[in-house]
Design a protein around this motif. Structure first.
Motif, PDB file in Angstrom:
ATOM      1  N   THR A 102       0.825  -1.219   0.000  1.00  0.00           N
ATOM      2  CA  THR A 102       0.000   0.000   0.000  1.00  0.00           C
ATOM      3  C   THR A 102       0.854   1.261   0.000  1.00  0.00           C
ATOM      4  O   THR A 102       0.672   2.121  -0.864  1.00  0.00           O
ATOM      5  CB  THR A 102      -0.979  -0.002   1.179  1.00  0.00           C
ATOM      6  OG1 THR A 102      -1.919  -1.070   1.003  1.00  0.00           O
ATOM      7  CG2 THR A 102      -1.748   1.313   1.250  1.00  0.00           C
ATOM      8  N   LEU A 154       1.540   4.075  -3.578  1.00  0.00           N
ATOM      9  CA  LEU A 154       0.959   5.378  -3.272  1.00  0.00           C
ATOM     10  C   LEU A 154       2.037   6.461  -3.282  1.00  0.00           C
ATOM     11  O   LEU A 154       1.834   7.560  -3.811  1.00  0.00           O
ATOM     12  CB  LEU A 154       0.265   5.337  -1.910  1.00  0.00           C
ATOM     13  CG  LEU A 154      -0.420   6.622  -1.456  1.00  0.00           C
ATOM     14  CD1 LEU A 154      -1.549   6.996  -2.402  1.00  0.00           C
ATOM     15  CD2 LEU A 154      -0.949   6.457  -0.029  1.00  0.00           C
ATOM     16  N   HIS A 209      -1.618  10.177   2.932  1.00  0.00           N
ATOM     17  CA  HIS A 209      -2.621   9.355   3.606  1.00  0.00           C
ATOM     18  C   HIS A 209      -4.027   9.832   3.262  1.00  0.00           C
ATOM     19  O   HIS A 209      -4.933   9.029   3.008  1.00  0.00           O
ATOM     20  CB  HIS A 209      -2.411   9.383   5.121  1.00  0.00           C
ATOM     21  CG  HIS A 209      -3.386   8.515   5.865  1.00  0.00           C
ATOM     22  ND1 HIS A 209      -3.371   7.135   5.776  1.00  0.00           N
ATOM     23  CD2 HIS A 209      -4.427   8.829   6.692  1.00  0.00           C
ATOM     24  CE1 HIS A 209      -4.340   6.640   6.513  1.00  0.00           C
ATOM     25  NE2 HIS A 209      -5.006   7.642   7.081  1.00  0.00           N
ATOM     26  N   HIS A 211      -5.012   8.611  -0.089  1.00  0.00           N
ATOM     27  CA  HIS A 211      -5.339   7.188  -0.028  1.00  0.00           C
ATOM     28  C   HIS A 211      -6.781   6.983   0.449  1.00  0.00           C
ATOM     29  O   HIS A 211      -7.537   6.198  -0.135  1.00  0.00           O
ATOM     30  CB  HIS A 211      -4.351   6.489   0.906  1.00  0.00           C
ATOM     31  CG  HIS A 211      -4.607   5.036   1.100  1.00  0.00           C
ATOM     32  ND1 HIS A 211      -4.600   4.131   0.049  1.00  0.00           N
ATOM     33  CD2 HIS A 211      -4.886   4.310   2.212  1.00  0.00           C
ATOM     34  CE1 HIS A 211      -4.853   2.924   0.512  1.00  0.00           C
ATOM     35  NE2 HIS A 211      -5.036   3.009   1.818  1.00  0.00           N
ATOM     36  N   ARG A 217      -9.879   5.411  -1.889  1.00  0.00           N
ATOM     37  CA  ARG A 217     -10.581   4.197  -1.481  1.00  0.00           C
ATOM     38  C   ARG A 217     -12.097   4.432  -1.458  1.00  0.00           C
ATOM     39  O   ARG A 217     -12.874   3.573  -1.874  1.00  0.00           O
ATOM     40  CB  ARG A 217     -10.098   3.748  -0.102  1.00  0.00           C
ATOM     41  CG  ARG A 217      -8.778   3.018  -0.163  1.00  0.00           C
ATOM     42  CD  ARG A 217      -9.002   1.660  -0.818  1.00  0.00           C
ATOM     43  NE  ARG A 217      -7.775   1.120  -1.361  1.00  0.00           N
ATOM     44  CZ  ARG A 217      -6.899   0.409  -0.665  1.00  0.00           C
ATOM     45  NH1 ARG A 217      -7.132   0.178   0.613  1.00  0.00           N
ATOM     46  NH2 ARG A 217      -5.825  -0.067  -1.245  1.00  0.00           N
ATOM     47  N   GLU A 255      -3.774   4.565  -7.623  1.00  0.00           N
ATOM     48  CA  GLU A 255      -4.150   3.739  -6.475  1.00  0.00           C
ATOM     49  C   GLU A 255      -4.377   2.289  -6.883  1.00  0.00           C
ATOM     50  O   GLU A 255      -4.182   1.364  -6.098  1.00  0.00           O
ATOM     51  CB  GLU A 255      -5.413   4.301  -5.828  1.00  0.00           C
ATOM     52  CG  GLU A 255      -5.849   3.578  -4.567  1.00  0.00           C
ATOM     53  CD  GLU A 255      -5.111   4.057  -3.322  1.00  0.00           C
ATOM     54  OE1 GLU A 255      -5.243   3.403  -2.275  1.00  0.00           O
ATOM     55  OE2 GLU A 255      -4.416   5.076  -3.411  1.00  0.00           O
ATOM     56  N   THR A 285      -1.802  -0.444  -6.120  1.00  0.00           N
ATOM     57  CA  THR A 285      -1.756  -1.119  -4.821  1.00  0.00           C
ATOM     58  C   THR A 285      -2.462  -2.470  -4.881  1.00  0.00           C
ATOM     59  O   THR A 285      -1.907  -3.505  -4.469  1.00  0.00           O
ATOM     60  CB  THR A 285      -2.420  -0.235  -3.747  1.00  0.00           C
ATOM     61  OG1 THR A 285      -1.635   0.928  -3.552  1.00  0.00           O
ATOM     62  CG2 THR A 285      -2.535  -0.978  -2.432  1.00  0.00           C
TER      63      THR A 285
END
Length: 395
Positions: free
Chosen positions: A141, A145, A160, A163, A167, A235, A238
């Motif tokens: 992850t 990123l 963060h 991320h 999501r 993303e 990942t």
């Protein structure tokens, strides 16, 4: 494949309901398998859309729809067939040109060494903490990123948040409104960042977009739309990386060959990207801007049409023995990153991240293996891009 006015049929195939399946592991979607067998052109009804849409599954047809100006992506924004809309050429071409330098081999090479150093630090921490470990949380992850944020010019302190937003955008389990709010928040962030960089000479994506906005070549709204698209696409690496290592850890013969023959790794990564079923359900949609014939069937102006990159990557006319993972496959013109004007600009950084991960984890952890039985590895639920929620490993 075009058809003449005289040969095009008006007979429509039956509509097939495509349920929202939660697929674990590397299982290929059984509904898509059935549709591929039924014919190159079928009609589907999706659980989160209205009405029906066409679906093409053959490689040649997928390439045609994604490249033919008689099909448009921009019109999708006004239709309840998808949540992601894009501009069409020539606006799309003009916008992509403004950031092209960041995604050339030279542009990606700019971040290679920094990415390699970051990955080495993550693996150092993994080794220091010792087994067992969750490879997804520890490496798979944070590393992809960091690579995409480095290319984008997003400060490390904001990764963060990126991320979390991505999501929410890519997940269906929280509902459309949550995803739309996250998309709006990410867009507002990039509007601020691009606005601050209007006079920039930097080589990252937001600096290039800021400079293009400052020169009046693109609007701020267009720049923000592209930045969000590229960030979201990054993303996906990942989850793709999680699937790649789940495959290598459940097929140790493949991992051992890559350890023994490091020179084949770039071609092997490309073959794994072709073979891995990286998305749930159907691929992106286009709108027919005029009547078009495909394999003798009339697609009427205004009809929605989806393309399946997964199915195209398993077309036996292009990929002999498509179910077989063949590291020597050449040529390998897979469409895992799309095709035509709307192909994913993140294809090259995705390959970079995957190759660096294979090098680092296979070479530095020769005993790397799953810490649980393969069927106990949890996979993400309700995510557009498939991948393990966690990948418990030991060494």
């Amino acid at each position: 494949m075009a058809a003449t006015e005289e040969t095009m049929t008006e007979i429509l195939p039956p509509i097939r309901h495509w349920p929202a399946l939660h697929l674990n592991g590397l299982d290929f979607d059984p509904v898509l398998t059935e549709l591929m067998r039924e014919g190159p052109l079928t009609r589907i009804q999706l659980p989160d859309g209205e009405g029906w849409a066409w679906l093409v599954t053959r490689y040649e047809d997928v390439r045609m729809v994604t490249s033919d100006p008689r099909f448009g992506r921009e019109a999708v924004m006004d239709r309840p067939v998808t949540r992601l809309g894009l501009l069409d050429p020539p606006d799309h071409t003009r916008l992509r040109r403004s950031v092209a330098a960041a995604f050339t081999a030279q542009g990606v090479q700019r971040v290679r060494e920094k990415s390699r150093r970051l990955l080495d630090e993550l693996v150092d921490e993994l080794v220091q903490d010792g087994p067992p470990a969750d490879l997804t949380a520890a490496v798979l992850t944070p590393f992809p990123l960091a690579v995409i944020c480095e290319l984008m010019g997003v400060p490390a302190a904001d990764r963060h948040g990126m991320h979390i937003w991505t999501r929410l955008i890519l997940s269906s389990s929280h509902g459309a409104k949550v995803g739309e709010r996250a998309r709006d928040e990410m867009g507002a962030y990039f509007a601020d960042l691009i606005g601050l960089r209007e006079g920039s000479s930097g080589e990252d994506v937001t600096s290039l977009l800021g400079a293009a906005v400052g020169r009046g070549e693109v609007t701020l709204e267009e720049a923000v739309g592209l930045a969000v698209q590229v960030q979201i696409g990054g993303e996906a690496v990942t989850n793709n990386s999680g699937q790649l290592f789940y495959l290598l850890l459940t097929r140790p013969d493949l991992a051992e060959r890559l350890r023994a023959e490091p020179e084949i790794r770039p071609a092997a990564v490309d073959e794994l990207l072709r073979w891995i079923p990286h998305r749930n359900a159907v691929g992106p949609s286009w709108i027919a801007l005029e009547d078009v014939g495909i394999r003798g069937v009339r697609i009427r102006a205004g009809d929605a049409i989806h393309v399946s990159y997964l199915a195209a990557n398993r077309d036996p006319d292009v990929f002999p023995y498509p179910e077989t993972i063949d590291f020597s496959r050449s040529p390998n013109p897979h469409v895992s990153f799309g095709s035509g004007p709307h192909s994913c600009p993140g294809g090259m950084p995705a390959r970079l991240a995957s190759e660096l991960l294979v090098d680092a984890l296979l070479d530095r952890l020769p005993g790397l293996r799953l810490a649980v039985e393969p069927e106990r590895v949890p996979f993400r639920k309700g995510a557009l891009i498939r991948g393990p929620e966690a990948l418990p490993v030991t060494w």
